[in-house]
Design a protein around this motif. Structure first.
Motif, PDB file in Angstrom:
ATOM      1  N   ARG A   1      -1.614   5.075  -7.808  1.00  0.00           N
ATOM      2  CA  ARG A   1      -2.386   5.941  -6.927  1.00  0.00           C
ATOM      3  C   ARG A   1      -2.064   5.599  -5.481  1.00  0.00           C
ATOM      4  O   ARG A   1      -1.611   4.497  -5.166  1.00  0.00           O
ATOM      5  N   ALA A   2      -2.284   6.561  -4.606  1.00  0.00           N
ATOM      6  CA  ALA A   2      -2.031   6.349  -3.183  1.00  0.00           C
ATOM      7  C   ALA A   2      -3.270   5.786  -2.509  1.00  0.00           C
ATOM      8  O   ALA A   2      -4.401   6.147  -2.843  1.00  0.00           O
ATOM      9  N   ASP A   3      -3.058   4.905  -1.541  1.00  0.00           N
ATOM     10  CA  ASP A   3      -4.153   4.369  -0.733  1.00  0.00           C
ATOM     11  C   ASP A   3      -4.531   5.329   0.383  1.00  0.00           C
ATOM     12  O   ASP A   3      -5.698   5.388   0.796  1.00  0.00           O
TER      13      ASP A   3
ATOM     14  N   GLY B   1      -1.030  15.385  -8.055  1.00  0.00           N
ATOM     15  CA  GLY B   1      -1.563  15.094  -9.375  1.00  0.00           C
ATOM     16  C   GLY B   1      -0.479  14.981 -10.432  1.00  0.00           C
ATOM     17  O   GLY B   1       0.700  14.829 -10.129  1.00  0.00           O
ATOM     18  N   HIS B   2      -0.906  15.035 -11.711  1.00  0.00           N
ATOM     19  CA  HIS B   2      -0.005  14.985 -12.877  1.00  0.00           C
ATOM     20  C   HIS B   2       0.709  13.640 -12.999  1.00  0.00           C
ATOM     21  O   HIS B   2       1.910  13.593 -13.294  1.00  0.00           O
ATOM     22  N   ARG B   3      -0.009  12.550 -12.784  1.00  0.00           N
ATOM     23  CA  ARG B   3       0.599  11.227 -12.850  1.00  0.00           C
ATOM     24  C   ARG B   3       1.037  10.879 -14.275  1.00  0.00           C
ATOM     25  O   ARG B   3       0.354  11.184 -15.248  1.00  0.00           O
ATOM     26  N   GLU B   4       2.180  10.228 -14.386  1.00  0.00           N
ATOM     27  CA  GLU B   4       2.680   9.714 -15.658  1.00  0.00           C
ATOM     28  C   GLU B   4       2.582   8.198 -15.736  1.00  0.00           C
ATOM     29  O   GLU B   4       2.795   7.624 -16.808  1.00  0.00           O
ATOM     30  N   LEU B   5       2.266   7.563 -14.632  1.00  0.00           N
ATOM     31  CA  LEU B   5       2.122   6.113 -14.556  1.00  0.00           C
ATOM     32  C   LEU B   5       0.829   5.793 -13.810  1.00  0.00           C
ATOM     33  O   LEU B   5       0.358   6.600 -13.013  1.00  0.00           O
TER      34      LEU B   5
ATOM     35  N   GLN C   1       0.849  -1.187   0.000  1.00  0.00           N
ATOM     36  CA  GLN C   1       0.000   0.000   0.000  1.00  0.00           C
ATOM     37  C   GLN C   1       0.890   1.245   0.000  1.00  0.00           C
ATOM     38  O   GLN C   1       2.081   1.164   0.290  1.00  0.00           O
ATOM     39  N   LEU C   2       0.294   2.374  -0.325  1.00  0.00           N
ATOM     40  CA  LEU C   2       1.056   3.614  -0.438  1.00  0.00           C
ATOM     41  C   LEU C   2       0.389   4.717   0.365  1.00  0.00           C
ATOM     42  O   LEU C   2      -0.809   4.967   0.209  1.00  0.00           O
ATOM     43  N   ALA C   3       1.186   5.378   1.213  1.00  0.00           N
ATOM     44  CA  ALA C   3       0.727   6.545   1.966  1.00  0.00           C
ATOM     45  C   ALA C   3       1.605   7.732   1.612  1.00  0.00           C
ATOM     46  O   ALA C   3       2.838   7.623   1.613  1.00  0.00           O
ATOM     47  N   VAL C   4       0.983   8.867   1.293  1.00  0.00           N
ATOM     48  CA  VAL C   4       1.730  10.078   0.974  1.00  0.00           C
ATOM     49  C   VAL C   4       1.148  11.253   1.741  1.00  0.00           C
ATOM     50  O   VAL C   4      -0.054  11.305   1.994  1.00  0.00           O
TER      51      VAL C   4
END
Length: 203
Positions: A156-158, A149-153, A141-144
């Motif tokens: 997404r964050a959880d 925004g402006h994703r190139e891949l 999982q990902l926490a930020v």
């Protein structure tokens, strides 16, 4: 992220407009901690890995909050992604950071990657590659702290502390007490970085 810069002194104000102050950051990390516990039905199998540089103190703060709720220590470490980046040949040499996997490893655990700013997604792609070389978690999982925004891949964050719409000409600077002497997130539109600072909006 760029090579590790010299830390700012507490008296040096960060550039730009403040969008999160110390109290905002504290509230965001507390909310993320509770969301991690809710999503995973507790913290028994959770391991937090911060992405250097500022993801590491963020991971430690989240781990402390989870531990205070759960009543036991939550493993926390760091994951250097430098050699896994796809832009190594496009810029100056990057200093290697530190990878520290907690005792017990990550095998069949829920690993929460922690970073300060999510932007293009390329740092997280590199982190997933790096993670594959140290073990096989059951879930990642990902926490930020900030999603600008402006994703190139397709990443997404959880767990997100603050969704922060930005333009591509804006820079997002994260400053933390452990690395910079103060807690703040600012947006700046100046074309060049201030000397001795790190642009934290290119992850």
């Amino acid at each position: 992220m760029s090579a590790e810069p010299a830390a700012q002194t507490p008296a040096e104000a960060p550039p730009g407009r403040v969008v999160l102050d110390a109290r905002d950051i504290t509230r965001a990390l507390t909310r993320i901690s509770h969301e991690v516990l809710e999503r995973n039905k507790g913290g028994d199998d959770v391991v937090l890995l911060g992405i250097p540089r500022r993801g590491v103190p963020l991971a430690r703060r989240i781990a402390d909050r989870i531990s205070s709720v759960e009543g036991h220590e939550v493993p926390v470490g760091s994951l250097d992604v430098t050699m896994y980046r796809d832009d190594l040949r496009r810029g100056p040499a990057r200093a290697l950071m530190h990878t520290e996997i907690p005792p017990g490893g990550i095998e069949d655990r829920t690993v929460v990657l922690v970073d300060d700013v999510l932007f293009s997604g390329r740092t997280i792609r590199a982190a997933l590659d790096a993670l594959g070389d140290v073990g096989r978690p059951r879930v990642v999982q990902l926490a930020v702290l900030v999603d600008r925004g402006h994703r190139e891949l397709p990443i997404r964050a959880d767990f997100v502390g603050k969704n922060l719409p930005t333009s591509l000409v804006e820079r997002v600077f994260v400053r933390l007490e452990e690395t910079d002497g103060l807690d703040t997130v600012t947006i700046d539109t100046r074309p060049e970085q201030p000397a001795g600072s790190e642009e934290a909006g290119q992850s």
